[in-house]
Motif scaffolding. Structure first.
Motif, PDB file in Angstrom:
ATOM      1  N   UNK A 281      -1.473  -6.958  -5.409  1.00  0.00           N
ATOM      2  CA  UNK A 281      -1.604  -6.350  -6.727  1.00  0.00           C
ATOM      3  C   UNK A 281      -0.522  -6.843  -7.683  1.00  0.00           C
ATOM      4  N   UNK A 282      -0.762  -6.657  -8.962  1.00  0.00           N
ATOM      5  CA  UNK A 282       0.228  -7.034  -9.962  1.00  0.00           C
ATOM      6  C   UNK A 282      -0.411  -7.362 -11.293  1.00  0.00           C
ATOM      7  N   UNK A 294      -1.818  -0.906 -14.723  1.00  0.00           N
ATOM      8  CA  UNK A 294      -0.441  -0.426 -14.892  1.00  0.00           C
ATOM      9  C   UNK A 294      -0.341   1.055 -14.509  1.00  0.00           C
ATOM     10  N   UNK A 295       0.554   1.349 -13.604  1.00  0.00           N
ATOM     11  CA  UNK A 295       0.750   2.721 -13.164  1.00  0.00           C
ATOM     12  C   UNK A 295      -0.294   3.225 -12.182  1.00  0.00           C
ATOM     13  N   UNK A 296      -1.253   2.374 -11.842  1.00  0.00           N
ATOM     14  CA  UNK A 296      -2.341   2.792 -10.948  1.00  0.00           C
ATOM     15  C   UNK A 296      -2.307   2.077  -9.603  1.00  0.00           C
ATOM     16  N   UNK A 509      -9.531   4.263  -7.282  1.00  0.00           N
ATOM     17  CA  UNK A 509      -9.473   5.235  -6.196  1.00  0.00           C
ATOM     18  C   UNK A 509      -9.463   4.550  -4.833  1.00  0.00           C
ATOM     19  N   UNK A 510      -8.781   3.397  -4.771  1.00  0.00           N
ATOM     20  CA  UNK A 510      -8.603   2.708  -3.494  1.00  0.00           C
ATOM     21  C   UNK A 510      -7.948   3.593  -2.434  1.00  0.00           C
ATOM     22  N   UNK A 511      -6.941   4.401  -2.791  1.00  0.00           N
ATOM     23  CA  UNK A 511      -6.352   5.278  -1.761  1.00  0.00           C
ATOM     24  C   UNK A 511      -7.394   6.176  -1.102  1.00  0.00           C
TER      25      UNK A 511
END
Length: 542
Positions: A281-282, A294-296, A509-511
């Protein structure tokens, strides 16, 4: 996959394979004659996890160089000889040198990240600024050695990964013909399914799926526009995650669609997929859509993996997939019961029916964006061809080698597609993006945490001459068009052929989908190593 048919219908797709073995060729009976490839598969790293590899390197039981050499030997034995999976299109000549450097850094007390010293294979449409080519499997792009790494390749190197090589794929990520065969490319030939060798490995990330399943690497990266990570993961019996569009950068990846394209990790376990995702990610200035992450993005997705994740959750069950092939439906029903045992409440929904309103709009978007994106990529590449039109001309001039089994109707129609300022394109994009509201509204109305379905049905026989055969099960389209996360993992097998279970949810909502997949995976343990069976023509039939 045959995106044209599948996007037009939104709920079915034909995928692809090509061995040159006629679909009806009889090679095996119930007596087991010639049932398996005759070789001893006592590979030391068989089914090993990233965590186990890291632990062995930490304790000095293995070095990155030694395990990289083991995988290279495995590729030679399994991919190029023995079963001849043909999953690898090119080996990285610098792999052992990179691994040696990672060992030296480890010895000096420097650990770059979670992937330090871990061998990875990547799909041959992802730029690497090294000695390897980036061709999307096309003869037209031979000699294209990138001047700069793709953003996600930079992230891999920063994390200490060892890039073993590049995987074969459905040529042009399966955006070439009306009648393609998944896993076939003019440069790389036909990739095989390691479970039963004359069966479809699916596509377009065919080589990545086959290689991971056959233990040719620790983990791999594929790309998806519309099922190209999730479908081959299902067909090869592994875990594959198509992330939210925007979580991973697409810069340096040969494009199809800026609306739907993304790379994604493919592994043998949910944990391994979560580890690789965390490293990729990035925010990339060269890919504007990554600003939305950003922030997610999470620094470590493994922290969400809990066996209790499904307790008290409400899961939507795609109702239309409760009909069809009795074996696939039985696996699906068993999976639903397992979700309930794990504490989830389930409710039947009809997402695929809702998605039909999008019709052929997605294919229109893909054609327009492919034309624009590929022309931009080629113009700035080191390929000899500098435009889509030149690719088409090359293929015509070299038809016997570039198009021996099927042609290039999709390339040609895309070259004639409207530009991105046209009314036709803008209207089609709006319709495709309405898929986000369809999914979100359905989840809100039913108070759902996620939606599940059968990823894809039983892998069909390889058929170079007629192309992919659909099987009535395909749950990759909704999340692909919406740009939402979609994970697939093994749901079971039918006559030794894997079938996957899909879990989708809302943007970023990957988590959640990783956690739900992990809980199901740990409770079922459906993943098993392939047996390299020669033929699927059991006399009992499939």
């Amino acid at each position: 996959m045959n995106r044209r048919n599948f996007i037009k219908n939104t709920s079915t797709v034909g995928l692809i394979t090509t061995l040159g073995i006629p679909a009806g060729a009889t090679m095996m009976g119930n007596n087991g004659e010639n049932a398996t490839i005759d070789f001893n598969d006592n590979f030391q790293l068989k089914e090993v996890t990233i965590s186990e590899l890291r632990d062995m390197m930490k304790k000095g039981k293995l070095t990155s160089k030694s395990l990289t050499k083991m995988y290279l030997d495995r590729i030679e034995k399994i991919d190029k000889n023995g079963p001849k999976l043909n999953a690898i299109i090119e080996i990285n000549p610098d792999a052992l040198e990179i691994a040696t450097k990672m060992d030296e850094e480890r010895k000096a007390g420097k650990i770059r990240g979670s992937m330090h010293g871990i061998p990875v294979l990547i799909k041959d449409n992802i730029n690497t600024a090294d000695k390897m080519q980036t061709t999307a499997g096309a003869l037209a792009l031979l000699g294209n050695i990138a001047s700069e790494d793709a953003f996600i390749v930079k992230k891999l190197r920063e994390a200490g990964a060892v890039i073993l090589g590049k995987t074969n794929l459905s040529e042009w990520a399966n955006f070439r013909s009306n009648r393609p065969c998944s896993g076939w490319s003019s440069r790389g030939g036909q990739t095989k399914n390691p479970f039963i060798l004359d069966r479809n490995p699916s596509g377009s990330s065919s080589g990545s799926g086959s290689a991971v399943s056959a233990n040719l690497c620790a983990i791999a990266i594929g790309t998806e526009t519309n099922g190209s990570v999730t479908a081959p993961s299902s067909s090869n019996g592994i875990v594959g995650l198509k992330p939210t569009v925007g979580l991973l950068s697409r810069s340096g990846i040969i494009p199809i669609s800026k609306t739907q394209d993304t790379a994604g990790p493919m592994g043998r376990s949910v944990t391994d997929v979560a580890i690789l995702l965390s490293a990729l990610t990035g925010i990339d200035p060269k890919d504007e859509v990554t600003k939305s992450s950003a922030g997610k993005a999470e620094p470590d997705y493994t922290t969400f993996l809990k066996t209790s994740a499904l307790q008290g959750k409400k899961i939507g069950i795609e109702k239309s997939l409760l009909n069809g092939h009795e074996g696939v439906v039985a696996l699906y029903k068993t999976a639903i019961e397992k979700l309930k045992e794990l504490g989830a409440e389930t409710v039947e929904i009809e997402l695929l029916k809702e998605m039909r309103v999008i019709g052929p709009a997605s294919f229109t978007v893909l054609q327009c964006e492919f034309k624009d994106g590929v022309n931009a990529y080629l113009a700035n590449s080191n390929a000899k061809v500098k435009s889509l039109r030149e690719v088409i001309a090359f293929n015509k001039a070299n038809e016997s080698a570039a198009m021996p089994y099927f042609k290039q109707e999709t390339l040609e129609s895309s070259d004639k597609a409207p530009d991105l300022e046209s009314v036709a394109y803008k209207e089609a994009v709006l319709k495709v993006l309405s898929s986000r509201k369809i999914i979100t509204d359905l989840m809100t109305k039913n108070q759902l945490d996620a939606i599940v379905g059968t990823t894809y049905g039983i892998p069909s026989p390889i058929d170079l001459f007629n192309g992919d055969a659909g099987n009535g099960f395909y749950f990759c389209s909704p999340a692909a068009m919406a740009g939402f996360p979609h994970i697939t993992l093994p749901m079971g097998k039918i006559h030794e052929l894997p079938v996957g279970l899909s879990i989708i949810a809302g943007a970023y909502e990957e988590p959640k989908v990783l956690a739900f997949a992990y809980a199901y995976e740990q409770a079922t343990k459906h993943r098993s190593a392939p047996k390299f069976i020669r033929s699927s023509n059991f006399s009992s039939g499939i």
